[in-house]
Design a protein around this motif. Structure first.
Motif, mmCIF file in Angstrom:
data_model
loop_
_atom_site.group_PDB
_atom_site.id
_atom_site.type_symbol
_atom_site.label_atom_id
_atom_site.label_comp_id
_atom_site.label_asym_id
_atom_site.label_seq_id
_atom_site.Cartn_x
_atom_site.Cartn_y
_atom_site.Cartn_z
ATOM 1 N N GLY A 1 -9.700 -6.620 3.751
ATOM 2 C CA GLY A 1 -10.536 -6.331 2.584
ATOM 3 C C GLY A 1 -10.702 -4.839 2.372
ATOM 4 O O GLY A 1 -10.664 -4.347 1.234
ATOM 5 N N ASP A 2 -10.843 -4.106 3.458
ATOM 6 C CA ASP A 2 -11.001 -2.660 3.374
ATOM 7 C C ASP A 2 -9.746 -1.999 2.808
ATOM 8 O O ASP A 2 -9.826 -1.105 1.968
ATOM 9 C CB ASP A 2 -11.309 -2.095 4.764
ATOM 10 C CG ASP A 2 -11.505 -0.590 4.733
ATOM 11 O OD1 ASP A 2 -12.475 -0.135 4.097
ATOM 12 O OD2 ASP A 2 -10.686 0.135 5.347
ATOM 13 N N ARG A 3 -8.553 -2.441 3.256
ATOM 14 C CA ARG A 3 -7.309 -1.842 2.777
ATOM 15 C C ARG A 3 -7.062 -2.203 1.310
ATOM 16 O O ARG A 3 -6.550 -1.405 0.532
ATOM 17 C CB ARG A 3 -6.114 -2.296 3.623
ATOM 18 C CG ARG A 3 -6.196 -1.922 5.083
ATOM 19 C CD ARG A 3 -6.687 -0.516 5.307
ATOM 20 N NE ARG A 3 -5.694 0.500 4.968
ATOM 21 C CZ ARG A 3 -5.969 1.787 4.819
ATOM 22 N NH1 ARG A 3 -7.212 2.214 4.940
ATOM 23 N NH2 ARG A 3 -5.012 2.638 4.532
ATOM 24 N N LEU A 4 -7.443 -3.423 0.915
ATOM 25 C CA LEU A 4 -7.321 -3.813 -0.491
ATOM 26 C C LEU A 4 -8.231 -2.950 -1.364
ATOM 27 O O LEU A 4 -7.849 -2.523 -2.455
ATOM 28 C CB LEU A 4 -7.674 -5.291 -0.657
ATOM 29 C CG LEU A 4 -6.659 -6.293 -0.105
ATOM 30 C CD1 LEU A 4 -7.272 -7.688 -0.047
ATOM 31 C CD2 LEU A 4 -5.389 -6.303 -0.941
ATOM 32 N N SER A 5 -9.429 -2.684 -0.860
ATOM 33 C CA SER A 5 -10.369 -1.846 -1.585
ATOM 34 C C SER A 5 -9.821 -0.423 -1.722
ATOM 35 O O SER A 5 -9.956 0.216 -2.771
ATOM 36 C CB SER A 5 -11.718 -1.827 -0.847
ATOM 37 O OG SER A 5 -12.657 -1.040 -1.527
ATOM 38 N N HIS A 6 -9.173 0.056 -0.670
ATOM 39 C CA HIS A 6 -8.551 1.389 -0.688
ATOM 40 C C HIS A 6 -7.432 1.436 -1.722
ATOM 41 O O HIS A 6 -7.321 2.402 -2.487
ATOM 42 C CB HIS A 6 -8.001 1.703 0.710
ATOM 43 C CG HIS A 6 -7.227 2.981 0.788
ATOM 44 N ND1 HIS A 6 -7.832 4.216 0.779
ATOM 45 C CD2 HIS A 6 -5.884 3.206 0.857
ATOM 46 C CE1 HIS A 6 -6.899 5.155 0.845
ATOM 47 N NE2 HIS A 6 -5.710 4.572 0.890
ATOM 48 N N LEU A 7 -6.622 0.387 -1.752
ATOM 49 C CA LEU A 7 -5.515 0.312 -2.714
ATOM 50 C C LEU A 7 -6.046 0.277 -4.145
ATOM 51 O O LEU A 7 -5.434 0.823 -5.064
ATOM 52 C CB LEU A 7 -4.675 -0.937 -2.423
ATOM 53 C CG LEU A 7 -3.460 -1.204 -3.311
ATOM 54 C CD1 LEU A 7 -2.475 -0.041 -3.259
ATOM 55 C CD2 LEU A 7 -2.769 -2.493 -2.875
ATOM 56 N N ALA A 8 -7.207 -0.349 -4.336
ATOM 57 C CA ALA A 8 -7.778 -0.507 -5.680
ATOM 58 C C ALA A 8 -8.297 0.799 -6.274
ATOM 59 O O ALA A 8 -8.657 0.850 -7.447
ATOM 60 C CB ALA A 8 -8.910 -1.533 -5.639
ATOM 61 N N LYS A 9 -8.311 1.862 -5.489
ATOM 62 C CA LYS A 9 -8.754 3.153 -6.018
ATOM 63 C C LYS A 9 -7.754 3.712 -7.022
ATOM 64 O O LYS A 9 -8.125 4.458 -7.923
ATOM 65 C CB LYS A 9 -8.964 4.143 -4.872
ATOM 66 C CG LYS A 9 -10.150 3.813 -3.987
ATOM 67 C CD LYS A 9 -10.275 4.795 -2.836
ATOM 68 C CE LYS A 9 -11.458 4.441 -1.929
ATOM 69 N NZ LYS A 9 -11.545 5.369 -0.778
ATOM 70 N N ALA B 1 4.106 4.573 -9.154
ATOM 71 C CA ALA B 1 2.979 4.156 -9.994
ATOM 72 C C ALA B 1 3.017 2.638 -10.165
ATOM 73 O O ALA B 1 3.934 2.092 -10.757
ATOM 74 C CB ALA B 1 3.058 4.843 -11.351
ATOM 75 N N MET B 2 2.034 1.949 -9.583
ATOM 76 C CA MET B 2 1.954 0.493 -9.691
ATOM 77 C C MET B 2 0.620 0.163 -10.361
ATOM 78 O O MET B 2 -0.417 0.122 -9.696
ATOM 79 C CB MET B 2 2.056 -0.164 -8.309
ATOM 80 C CG MET B 2 3.385 0.088 -7.619
ATOM 81 S SD MET B 2 3.459 -0.611 -5.946
ATOM 82 C CE MET B 2 3.470 -2.362 -6.315
ATOM 83 N N VAL C 1 0.840 -1.198 0.000
ATOM 84 C CA VAL C 1 0.000 0.000 0.000
ATOM 85 C C VAL C 1 0.875 1.248 0.000
ATOM 86 O O VAL C 1 0.653 2.191 -0.768
ATOM 87 C CB VAL C 1 -0.954 0.010 1.214
ATOM 88 C CG1 VAL C 1 -1.619 1.378 1.382
ATOM 89 C CG2 VAL C 1 -2.026 -1.063 1.059
ATOM 90 N N ILE C 2 1.907 1.255 0.850
ATOM 91 C CA ILE C 2 2.808 2.404 0.940
ATOM 92 C C ILE C 2 3.577 2.583 -0.363
ATOM 93 O O ILE C 2 3.709 3.698 -0.882
ATOM 94 C CB ILE C 2 3.790 2.242 2.115
ATOM 95 C CG1 ILE C 2 3.037 2.205 3.457
ATOM 96 C CG2 ILE C 2 4.828 3.360 2.119
ATOM 97 C CD1 ILE C 2 2.154 3.406 3.712
ATOM 98 N N LEU C 3 4.092 1.497 -0.918
ATOM 99 C CA LEU C 3 4.867 1.590 -2.154
ATOM 100 C C LEU C 3 3.997 1.993 -3.335
ATOM 101 O O LEU C 3 4.453 2.695 -4.244
ATOM 102 C CB LEU C 3 5.578 0.264 -2.432
ATOM 103 C CG LEU C 3 6.665 -0.111 -1.425
ATOM 104 C CD1 LEU C 3 7.224 -1.489 -1.733
ATOM 105 C CD2 LEU C 3 7.787 0.921 -1.427
ATOM 106 N N ALA C 4 2.746 1.561 -3.328
ATOM 107 C CA ALA C 4 1.833 1.949 -4.403
ATOM 108 C C ALA C 4 1.559 3.441 -4.364
ATOM 109 O O ALA C 4 1.358 4.081 -5.397
ATOM 110 C CB ALA C 4 0.527 1.166 -4.296
ATOM 111 N N ASN C 5 1.554 4.011 -3.143
ATOM 112 C CA ASN C 5 1.353 5.454 -3.010
ATOM 113 C C ASN C 5 2.579 6.231 -3.482
ATOM 114 O O ASN C 5 2.476 7.357 -3.953
ATOM 115 C CB ASN C 5 1.057 5.813 -1.543
ATOM 116 C CG ASN C 5 -0.310 5.333 -1.091
ATOM 117 O OD1 ASN C 5 -1.205 5.157 -1.907
ATOM 118 N ND2 ASN C 5 -0.480 5.121 0.202
ATOM 119 N N ALA C 6 3.759 5.613 -3.338
ATOM 120 C CA ALA C 6 5.008 6.296 -3.687
ATOM 121 C C ALA C 6 5.365 6.132 -5.155
ATOM 122 O O ALA C 6 5.970 7.021 -5.753
ATOM 123 C CB ALA C 6 6.148 5.777 -2.805
#
Length: 201
Positions: free
Chosen positions: A120-128, A98-99, A91-96
């Motif tokens: 599940g909630d954090r995966l959903s957040h990452l999927a944004k 482009a993945m 999640v952190i690396l995806a924010n830093a």
């Protein structure tokens, strides 16, 4: 020349460590690891061990309980904790960076209930911001997906056949209900599956 280049790498690593450690530790809270902390340690190498990565070895450590010592992730974390720490890192690396696509294979291993719902909630957040593909056996995690595929395997005389089919409508609800109740799907499981799917709308 090597020492100068390695020194620059070390300097950049030291600048990044505090940001990474704080960000990952903060990300562990919604994953039900409130007492955990993440730490990156640089271990200086003997000159004969210097390599293309620099003069130090990077070690990732974690403390999962208040009254325990910090230690290497692979020795300290359980299977479920390791899965959630990996999710926090991604999640952190995806924010830093482009993945475009992130793949998780049973990131919910060893967890269930409220913790699985938190994952599940954090995966959903990452999927944004990224396409997230998840292989899961958890109904709480599966219900957070926007698109569902069922993977099945059949065996015949010529060998094994793996099939992938998209689920939609009532079939999607039935599969979540089956994950909740097992072989025999009850009306209570169907109601729970409907509720889980509705929470993602």
């Amino acid at each position: 020349d090597y020492s100068m280049a390695a020194g620059k790498i070390s300097k950049e690593r030291k600048k990044a460590i505090n940001k990474l450690d704080a960000a990952v530790t903060m990300e562990l809270v919604p994953l039900k690891l409130e007492a955990a902390s993440f730490h990156t340690r640089l271990v200086m190498l003997e000159e004969r061990e210097w390599n293309e990565y620099g003069k130090e070895h990077v070690s990732f450590e974690v403390k999962t309980n208040p009254n325990t010592e910090m230690g290497p992730i692979h020795k300290v974390a359980s299977g479920g904790e390791l899965a959630r720490i990996t999710l926090a890192l991604k999640v952190i690396l995806a924010n830093a960076y482009a993945m475009p696509t992130v793949i998780f294979d049973e990131v919910d291993a060893g967890i269930g209930g409220a913790t699985a719902a938190a994952v599940g909630d954090r995966l959903s957040h990452l999927a944004k911001d990224s396409q997230v593909l998840v292989v899961t056996h958890s109904p709480q995690v599966a219900a957070r997906g926007n698109t569902h595929f069922q993977i099945s395997k059949t065996v015949n005389k010529t060998g094994n056949i793996t099939q992938v089919g998209e689920l939609s409508g009532n079939i999607r609800t039935e599969e979540i209900a089956r994950m909740l109740s097992g072989a025999k799907i009850t009306k209570e499981a169907r109601a729970a599956a409907t509720s889980l799917l509705a929470s993602n709308d």
